[in-house]
Every structure is written in structure tokens, then in C-alpha cells.
Motif scaffolding. Structure first.
Motif, short mmCIF file in Angstrom:
data_model
loop_
_atom_site.label_atom_id
_atom_site.label_comp_id
_atom_site.label_asym_id
_atom_site.label_seq_id
_atom_site.Cartn_x
_atom_site.Cartn_y
_atom_site.Cartn_z
N ALA A 197 0.98 -1.18 -0.22
CA ALA A 197 -0.01 0.13 -0.04
C ALA A 197 0.84 1.29 0.04
N LEU A 198 1.89 1.32 0.64
CA LEU A 198 2.98 2.46 0.73
C LEU A 198 3.40 2.74 -0.52
N SER B 215 4.15 -3.04 -6.82
CA SER B 215 3.39 -2.68 -5.52
C SER B 215 2.07 -3.61 -5.55
N HIS C 239 -2.75 7.69 -5.21
CA HIS C 239 -1.92 8.00 -4.20
C HIS C 239 -2.51 8.49 -2.71
N VAL C 240 -3.52 9.15 -3.05
CA VAL C 240 -4.03 9.45 -1.88
C VAL C 240 -5.02 8.34 -1.28
N THR C 241 -5.79 7.52 -2.14
CA THR C 241 -6.39 6.32 -1.70
C THR C 241 -5.67 5.36 -0.95
N PHE C 242 -4.64 5.16 -1.59
CA PHE C 242 -3.65 4.17 -1.01
C PHE C 242 -3.05 4.55 0.20
N ALA C 243 -2.83 6.04 0.61
CA ALA C 243 -2.39 6.22 1.79
C ALA C 243 -3.33 6.02 2.82
N ASN D 225 -2.59 11.19 -8.75
CA ASN D 225 -2.81 11.82 -7.29
C ASN D 225 -3.82 11.02 -6.57
N SER E 42 0.95 4.39 -2.73
CA SER E 42 0.75 5.57 -2.72
C SER E 42 1.91 6.40 -3.10
#
Length: 404
Positions: A284-285, A299, A373-377, A370, A288
Motif C-alpha cells: 500500500a505504501l 506494488s 496515491h491518496v486512496t492508498f495512503a 494523485n 501511494s
């Protein structure tokens, strides 16, 4: 009737495969159904939603009924209901008929999913539970992966009705195998209403396992909801390339299911649960921060490897020490938590993506990236939360062992 461990595993595996295939094979036919029935996307979407909601609504009660009336008997009934519903779907003259038949199909699938996990303890020894849970996880992943590809072939050659009629012979075969090879139901006594949802001494461990299952399933569902938009709008892949990329995750799960089960049997479910969550956190990191197709694939593979290991270990931890009279109920709860997680992942994390990347159909590639990235953060935060439950369960189980 001849009981056979190998025949029993084939029957359970085919039941799990069919339940998973029932979800994924219908998706590929939605555009055709919209044309055939002159319906909107939101209307034909109920062909998928009706199946999922039916499973979610009754799966716990299905587990309890298996404990009360016999898991082998109920599994055969569930398979026959699923088979009948496939036939009704295949001859549907209207969209409303098709949606109603899909509800029946979901009811049958709920019984199949609950009884399949619930009968593992009736079929193999406790020492082999992990590898069988891994096998069933593999079959679930295979069913999910097969849906779009097999469905696409059937749709192109025989039309949309074949998407559902293919389940008829497979359902009959699974029912015959289950009736012939699964162990005859034994009277274990029945659980009271209170006992069905309360586990003496092990209640915190059960609740932790169910919570983790829901959180992790939500994260995995995000890859199916967000992934297509990133691959098509963010990276510019065509439909064929996107489909192949999307199949990587289920294929990794299918290949990793059995090894994950063996590792669970060898090193223990608690240790492998934490290991799986650790791999998922790294995956997940990475998502992101991912930029480009190779980074996305690496990933995704890491995330899926962790999920396969977690699934085999957590299912084993939840089911291994359950009394025989309550396995169906606990299996139903485990499947319910997974389904709720899938729904939360599709709606909740999908909403996060929509917020982070508004007007996705006209957004730039960078805006869609973007959103990914936000979703998996946020997904990483869910995995960290699941890890806290894993540590609590680890402590609770160790405390219980120390008091014995």
C-alpha cells in the motif's frame, strides 16, 4: 455414499470456485445487458449488486442453519438452489426477472460460502487446516480471475445467456460430489442465540479476526475500483492491456494460496497474519508513491502476496478452535466481514478516490495518479489499524495459553 478426503476437497473447492465466479462473470456482460434490455447502467448494475447484497444479508444465518440441520445437507441444497437460479438467469425474458434470479443465486452462494469454510474442520485434521484454507483461497481467486476472461469468450460465442447457463452443469457436478464424498452430518448439538455470537475466553480473538478481515478486504477492493481508472486515464493503457494488468492480482493470489497455507501450518497463524499484514503495508505504501506501470505492478504483486498470506492465516486462526457445533455460524460471520469490507472498499475508498481526483473522466494523468496515491495512503492507515487488532489477538491468545 463413500467418504473420501480428496473427493471432499474437490467438492469444497468447486463450491468456492462457483460462488466467486458468480460475482465476476456477470460484470463483463453489463454493457450487453444494457443494450438487450434497453436499460441504463444504474439499472443493469443491480445484476451485480443483487448477488452481493443477497450473500451479505443471509450468510450468517446460513451458517447457523448448517450447524442446526447439517452442513453437508445444507451445502447440497445451496448448490441446487444456485444451479436452479443459474438456469432462471439464463432464460430471463426481462431485466427484473434476471435481477430476481440473481437474488436467488446469491442466496445459494451464501450457503455455499458459509458451508465450504465450515466443513474444513469436518474434512481434514487440525494440522492440515491452514493448507486447505489456502486451497480455498486459491479457488476463490481463480474464480474471480476466470470471470472476465471466460465470460468474455462465452459472451462473444454464445451471447449473454451463456454467462449464467454455464453454472448449471458445474453446479450439478458440485452437488453430486458433495453428496457422495463429504462426511455424513453428525449431531453436534445446537448453539443458542447467545452462543452463536459469543465465544467463551476467545471472544476478543474472534472479534479481532473479523475486524481484520473487513479492513483488509476493503483495501483489496480498492485495487479493483481505483486500478482501472489509473491504468486507463493515468497511464493511457488500452482495454486489452488494462485487462491483462488487472488479472495480475488474482493470478498472484491463485498461485500463492497453497504456499500460504503450508506456511501457516508450519509457522503458525498468528505469526503469518502479522507477516501478511506487513507485506500489505509495504504494498500500500508503494502504491501511494507509484509512478508508472512497473511500479504499479510491483506494488500490486506485493500487496496481493500479503493478502494471500493474511487470508490463509486469519481464516485458520478464526476457524481452528471453533466447536464443531458452531463452525457454520463462525464461517458465516467470517464471510460476512469479508463482504462488508468489499462493500466499504468499493464505496468508501472509491469516494476517497473521487474526492482526490474529481471529474475523473476528464482529469489529467497526474490528477488521476494523485487520486491513486491518496486512496492508498488511506488504505495504508486501514492496514495499520488491522495490525493493531492482530497484536491484540496475539496477546489475547498468549494470555489464554498461559492460563491453561
Amino acid at each position: 455414499m463413500h467418504t473420501s478426503p480428496r473427493g471432499s476437497l474437490v467438492a469444497l473447492s468447486l463450491s468456492m470456485l462457483l460462488a466467486s465466479l458468480g460475482t465476476s462473470i456477470a460484470n463483463v456482460g453489463l454493457p450487453r445487458l444494457a443494450q438487450v434490455f434497453d436499460a441504463s447502467f444504474h439499472a443493469v448494475q443491480w445484476v451485480v449488486l443483487a448477488y452481493l447484497l443477497a450473500i451479505t444479508a443471509v450468510i450468517v444465518n446460513a451458517g447457523g442453519l448448517g450447524d442446526r440441520f447439517g452442513r453437508r445437507r445444507l451445502l447440497v441444497m445451496g448448490l441446487l438452489l444456485f444451479t436452479l437460479a443459474c438456469a432462471l438467469c439464463g432464460v430471463a425474458p426481462t431485466l427484473e426477472w434476471l435481477i430476481g434470479a440473481r437474488i436467488l443465486q446469491g442466496l445459494g452462494a451464501a450457503v455455499m460460502m458459509a458451508m465450504t469454510l465450515g466443513m474444513v474442520g469436518d474434512t481434514v485434521t487440525k494440522e492440515r487446516t491452514g493448507r486447505v484454507m489456502g486451497l480455498l483461497g486459491t479457488m476463490s481467486a481463480v474464480g474471480t480471475a476466470m470471470g472476465p476472461s471466460v465470460g468474455g469468450v462465452l459472451l462473444g460465442v454464445w451471447g449473454w445467456r451463456a454467462l449464467f447457463l454455464v453454472g448449471v452443469p458445474l453446479g450439478v457436478l458440485a452437488a453430486a460430489l458433495a453428496w457422495r464424498y463429504l462426511p455424513v452430518d453428525r449431531q453436534h448439538g445446537t448453539a443458542t442465540s447467545r452462543e452463536a455470537f459469543w465465544v467463551p475466553l476467545r471472544e476478543p480473538a474472534l472479534r479481532a479476526g473479523l475486524a481484520m478481515s473487513a479492513l483488509v478486504s476493503a483495501v483489496i477492493m480498492a485495487t479493483f475500483v481505483v486500478g482501472p481508472f489509473y491504468l486507463s486515464h493515468g497511464l493511457g493503457l488500452d482495454s486489452a492491456a488494462m485487462g491483462l494488468t488487472m488479472a495480475v492480482g488474482p493470478c498472484v493470489s491463485a498461485l500463492n494460496g497453497l504456499p500460504a497455507g503450508h506456511l501457516t501450518d508450519r509457522f503458525g497463524s498468528q505469526r503469518m497474519t502479522l507477516t501478511g499484514l506487513g507485506l500489505m503495508a509495504f504494498g500500500a505504501l508503494s502504491l501511494s508513491l507509484a509512478a508508472g506501470l512497473l511500479a504499479y505492478l510491483a506494488s500490486l504483486i506485493l500487496l496481493t502476496l500479503g493478502y494471500s498470506l493474511f487470508q490463509a492465516a486469519n481464516n485458520t486462526a478464526v476457524m481452528s478452535d471453533v466447536a464443531a457445533s458452531r463452525r457454520g455460524t463462525i464461517s458465516g460471520l467470517l464471510n460476512l466481514s469479508r463482504n462488508l469490507g468489499l462493500i466499504v472498499g468499493a464505496s468508501g475508498l472509491g469516494a476517497v478516490f473521487a474526492w482526490a481526483s474529481p471529474d475523473v473522466t476528464h482529469a489529467t494523468g497526474q490528477a488521476v495518479a494523485n487520486g491513486l496515491h491518496v486512496t492508498f495512503a488511506v488504505a495504508l492507515a486501514l492496514i495499520i489499524a488491522a495490525s493493531t487488532f492482530a497484536w491484540r489477538r496475539h496477546s489475547a491468545v498468549n494470555g489464554l495459553q498461559n492460563t491453561r
